[in-house]
Design a protein around this motif. Structure first.
Motif, PDB file in Angstrom:
ATOM      1  N   GLY A 172       2.158   0.385 -10.546  1.00  0.00           N
ATOM      2  CA  GLY A 172       1.653   1.955 -11.137  1.00  0.00           C
ATOM      3  C   GLY A 172       2.139   2.796  -9.977  1.00  0.00           C
ATOM      4  O   GLY A 172       2.398   2.832  -8.710  1.00  0.00           O
ATOM      5  N   ASN A 174       0.677   5.697  -9.657  1.00  0.00           N
ATOM      6  CA  ASN A 174      -0.459   6.524  -9.076  1.00  0.00           C
ATOM      7  C   ASN A 174      -1.754   5.424  -8.541  1.00  0.00           C
ATOM      8  O   ASN A 174      -1.514   4.078  -8.973  1.00  0.00           O
ATOM      9  N   TYR A 175      -2.750   5.994  -8.553  1.00  0.00           N
ATOM     10  CA  TYR A 175      -3.877   5.325  -8.281  1.00  0.00           C
ATOM     11  C   TYR A 175      -4.577   4.836  -9.405  1.00  0.00           C
ATOM     12  O   TYR A 175      -5.731   4.251  -9.462  1.00  0.00           O
ATOM     13  N   TYR A 177      -6.012   2.892 -12.746  1.00  0.00           N
ATOM     14  CA  TYR A 177      -6.322   1.688 -13.052  1.00  0.00           C
ATOM     15  C   TYR A 177      -6.684   1.646 -14.705  1.00  0.00           C
ATOM     16  O   TYR A 177      -7.441   2.528 -15.055  1.00  0.00           O
ATOM     17  N   TYR A 178      -5.974   1.170 -15.331  1.00  0.00           N
ATOM     18  CA  TYR A 178      -6.476   0.968 -17.015  1.00  0.00           C
ATOM     19  C   TYR A 178      -7.217  -0.010 -17.260  1.00  0.00           C
ATOM     20  O   TYR A 178      -6.801  -1.206 -17.220  1.00  0.00           O
TER      21      TYR A 178
END
Lengths: 605, 282
Positions: A172, A174-175, A177-178
């Motif tokens: 990813g 960025n930081y 999370y999905y």
């Protein structure tokens, strides 16, 4: 410390319960029956109402669940549509040795990016063929170890929906999370006409599912959660608390439920559960509403019903008391009347007549019985009185044979001594004496006649006693026409002669005085004899069982009794005596004329 | 006489019914109004950052979900302006409220993390760092120092600058210096600086972190951190609210919990830790 004697207490209660009044029995039994009936009706009504309300609430929940199911189903079908489009529209028609699917995959991703996180195609050996959005595999991640991969490999002909998980396959930028739910299927990949198996992965955005449920959970009571066919939680508003062990959910049991409404008891509380299965996935939407919340909207109704029930019970109790009082009051009054009859009061007017027809009839019957009883008793008393009077009169009317013998002897002596006038006078006196004694059978004569009788008697006795005593008669003329019982003065004179002045050496005096005082008549016979000792005097007017000869006092008692019988007990004979001074016998009579007496005032006075 | 007595009874009866109705009406009114007024709980926190205590907010909100309860999170500077039925003070890994307090078991956390560090690294010298010399780290630094001292290791604490640029440079210099091979970063900025510096240095550096931010979780996932001690603020918020809402069943949890997790790259996607480290996105 004083111990309680339970046995005695029990006995006392038993005794008290046996003494219970008719009012208590009526009011208690009516109250119990009324309250029980009312409680039953209220409970039946309330239970029916609440059950209906609950069923309505459950039915509403079912509708919500149906709506949820429809929304979720269409979302899942849309995702499956994406997968189908990708597979049947792109992958099936493509030779992977020369073509790429990136463009088509990007188009599909862009068209559905609100609902999904990524689309990826992976070869059977775990190589990433294509992904949208374009990304690289995270280092150390082996696709073949992922749960969605293994489950797809196990059943290649099906769509597979994973449990929610954090997508951790791609690098990813960025930081973020999905959370995703992976929809995977086995696909055939074409390499120059050779088919090789691969896996098409659509990572659905979990937040789309979360939002669907959050909207429902924000309103209304209870909550809705989603489980898979094994009962594993896919969505729950308190999922983190459950996974952290802070609370429990009955999800495993819910997985066994058929579609529809159920009542379950979980952790001590009753809950209404509605289950709806999502067709293809085997997921179940579970709606939970605590039973307490189902009935919460009816709490006010319950409070209202409680008020109605309380007031009604109060009315019933009070009404029963009043009604039983109205019913039993006449009975109690009748009982009081009977009690007073039992104690000797035979006043018919005091017998209570009132209340209902039956009790009035009873009262009238009792009153009639009292009247009859009183008449019978009066008659009996009257009979007894008359009998007594007759006996006493007969006793009084007896002429002392000695008196007659001596009188006749004196007359003979006078005739022999040629004292004819004296003899005539004596015989005249004797004749008058007998005439008055008979008085045509009347027992009541005038004082005047009684005095005449006394005078004649004195005249005879004076002759016999050779004027040893002197007699004075002083009668108030005003009382001469008043009535008296016959032959009550003569016995007193006789007593005075025989017991007082007859044997005196000095001249004896007998004073007879009649006067009126305080509306009554008093006739005194006073002598100047030796007087009577107090102990003898005390017993002279008391009843004797039999005569003990001369001076037994039967004559005096007889006089007193006769006065009492003819008049009232207020009247009678009284004796006063002082030794060496003399004795006075006082007759106390009501003042009434013969007319008044015959008019029936005898006993009234 | 009888009528008079009956009349007295009837008057008494109506009076009694009146009183009864009045009492019940007041109960009815109160009962009807009951529950309309929500129970307010205010969390007074020691940070103004909007994303601070995100997990605690989530736990508190979850706990209050079924109850008529409103949860507010306010900065401690605004504590006096807050009107609430109960206040929960959140300070230094500790939650204090009328029913008691909940605290991260720092002793246990340090012991578990320390054991792991000693086992994984075998480093004789360990440096503890934080951005800024904040008092709130004093307790945990003492515990770490004691632990490593007992284990025969040398440990040192260095408060670094709060300025991001200086912090990065300091961390780089410290890792580059070779004085320490093992670092324990006590907050998010120092973790980030330590992980960035680690990426730039070509030698084995061990970085461990104590923090709750998603950035720190990212560094754990990306291999910057060897392990992360993660405070379980969700449970603290949840338990505190449930206790204030008089849920007796939660008391056992309050007594038994340590309120922390130790996660590493292997375990962070496990069923237990996944939901802790990755709060559900909206």
């Amino acid at each position: 410390m004083k111990s309680i004697d339970f046995y005695n207490q029990y006995k006392r209660v038993r005794r008290a319960s046996k003494r219970r009044s008719i009012q208590l029995i009526i009011s208690l039994s009516f109250t119990i029956v009324s309250i029980l009936s009312m409680a039953f009706i209220t409970m039946a009504f309330y239970t029916t109402y609440i059950n209906t309300a609950r069923e309505t609430a459950i039915e509403n929940n079912k509708q919500v669940i149906d709506q949820m199911s429809w929304t979720l189903n269409s979302y899942l079908r849309n995702m499956m549509g994406v997968s189908n489009s990708m597979y049947y529209g792109v992958i099936k028609n493509m030779d992977l040795t020369s073509d790429t699917m990136n463009k088509e995959m990007d188009i599909l991703y862009e068209a559905n990016k609100d609902d999904l996180i990524s689309i990826a195609c992976i070869s059977q050996d775990g190589a990433l063929i294509s992904a949208a959005p374009i990304s690289t595999r995270k280092s150390g991640v082996d696709f073949t170890e992922q749960e969605w991969f293994t489950s797809t490999e196990e059943k290649i002909e099906n769509f597979h929906f994973s449990k929610p998980h954090v997508q951790n396959m791609f690098e990813g930028s960025n930081y973020r999370y999905y959370w995703v739910v992976s929809l995977s299927r086995s696909v055939d990949l074409n390499y120059m006409g050779y088919a090789r198996r691969g896996i098409l992965l659509v990572d659905m955005n979990y937040s789309a599912i979360e939002q669907m449920f959050s909207r429902v959970n924000e309103k209304g009571s209870g909550y809705v959660y989603l489980i898979d066919g094994d009962g594993e939680i896919i969505y729950h508003p308190k999922q983190k608390a459950i996974s952290g062990g802070l609370m429990q959910e009955n999800n495993i049991a819910a997985a066994e439920y058929d579609d529809g409404g159920h009542m379950e008891n979980f952790e001590g509380s009753e809950r209404a559960v509605v289950v709806k299965t999502i067709g293809y996935t085997g997921w179940k939407i579970v709606s939970v509403v605590p039973a307490s919340e189902l009935s919460a909207p009816y709490n006010q109704l319950r409070a209202f019903m409680m008020i109605i029930v309380t007031v009604t019970i109060f009315l019933i109790v009070f009404g029963n008391i009043i009604i039983s009082k109205i019913v039993t009051d006449p009975i109690r009054q009748l009982e009081a009347s009977l009690k007073s009859i039992e104690e000797g009061s035979l006043e018919a007017q005091k017998v209570y007549i009132g209340g209902s027809h039956e009790i009035r009839h009873l009262g009238r019957t009792i009153r009639s019985l009292v009247v009859q009883m009183r008449d019978l008793m009066d008659e009996r008393v009257k009979e007894q009185k008359e009998k007594r009077k007759s006996e006493l009169n007969a006793l009084q009317a007896q002429i002392n044979p000695h008196f007659l013998y001596n009188t006749l002897d004196s007359v003979i002596w006078m005739i022999e001594s040629e004292k004819y006038p004296e003899a005539i006078s004596m015989i005249t006196s004797l004749a008058t004496l007998f005439r008055i004694s008979l008085s045509k059978g009347n027992n009541i004569i005038t004082i005047k006649d009684e005095i005449t009788h006394a005078r004649n008697y004195l005249a005879i006795q004076k002759v016999r006693y050779k004027n040893k005593f002197d007699a004075n008669i002083d009668i108030d003329p005003a009382i001469e026409d008043c009535v008296t019982i016959k032959l009550i003065i003569q016995p007193l004179i006789e007593n005075a002669i025989y017991h007082a002045v007859g044997d005196l050496d000095d001249e004896g005096i007998i004073d007879i005085k009649g006067y009126e005082k305080d509306g009554d008549i008093f006739i005194e016979v006073r002598d100047n004899g030796m007087g009577i000792p107090p102990d003898v005097l005390e017993n002279l007017l008391k009843e004797k069982s039999q005569s003990k000869g001369k001076g037994s006092g039967i004559g005096l008692w007889n006089i007193n009794q006769r006065i009492n019988l003819y008049f009232k007990n207020d009247y009678g004979l009284k004796l006063e005596s002082e030794l060496d001074e003399g004795t006075v016998a006082i007759i106390h009579l009501p003042k009434m004329t013969m007319e008044e007496y015959l008019g029936g005032e005898g006993n009234a006075k | 006489m009888q009528n008079k007595e009956n009349r007295k009874w009837i008057i008494l009866f109506f009076l009694a019914v009146g009183v009864l109705l009045l009492i019940e009406a007041s109960i009815y009114m109160r009962y009807g109004n009951k529950g309309k007024e929500p129970f307010r709980i205010a969390f007074v926190v020691d940070s103004e950052a909007s994303d601070a205590y995100e997990n605690m907010k989530s736990g508190a909100a979850n706990a209050a979900m079924d109850s008529n309860c409103i949860i507010d999170f306010v900065d401690s500077s605004k504590e006096k302006q807050v009107e609430a039925d109960e206040k929960i003070i959140v300070e230094n890994d500790k939650v204090t409220y009328s029913k008691g307090e909940l605290k991260v078991d720092n002793e246990s956390m340090v012991s578990e993390l320390g054991d792991r560090i000693l086992k994984e690294t075998g480093c004789p010298k360990i440096l503890l760092v934080s951005s800024g010399n904040q008092e709130k780290y004093a307790e945990i630094i003492d515990i770490f120092s004691s632990f490593f001292e007992e284990a025969g290791c040398e440990s040192e604490y260095r408060p670094l600058s709060t300025d991001e640029k200086k912090l990065r440079q300091s961390m780089y210099n410290l890792e580059q210096s070779g004085l320490f091979d093992c670092f324990i970063a006590l907050d998010g900025p120092s973790i980030e600086a330590a992980c960035e510096a680690k990426d730039r240095i070509n030698r084995r550096i061990y970085v461990y972190g104590v923090d709750n931010s998603s950035e720190s979780v990212y560094h754990l996932d990306s291999g910057g951190l060897e392990a992360l001690a993660y405070r379980d603020e969700y449970s603290m918020g949840y338990i505190a609210v449930r206790q204030l809402l008089k849920d007796k069943d939660i008391n056992k949890e309050a007594e038994e919990r340590n309120f922390y997790y130790i996660a590493d790259r292997k375990t962070m996607y496990s069923a237990d830790l996944e939901k802790v480290l990755f709060p559900f996105v909206k």
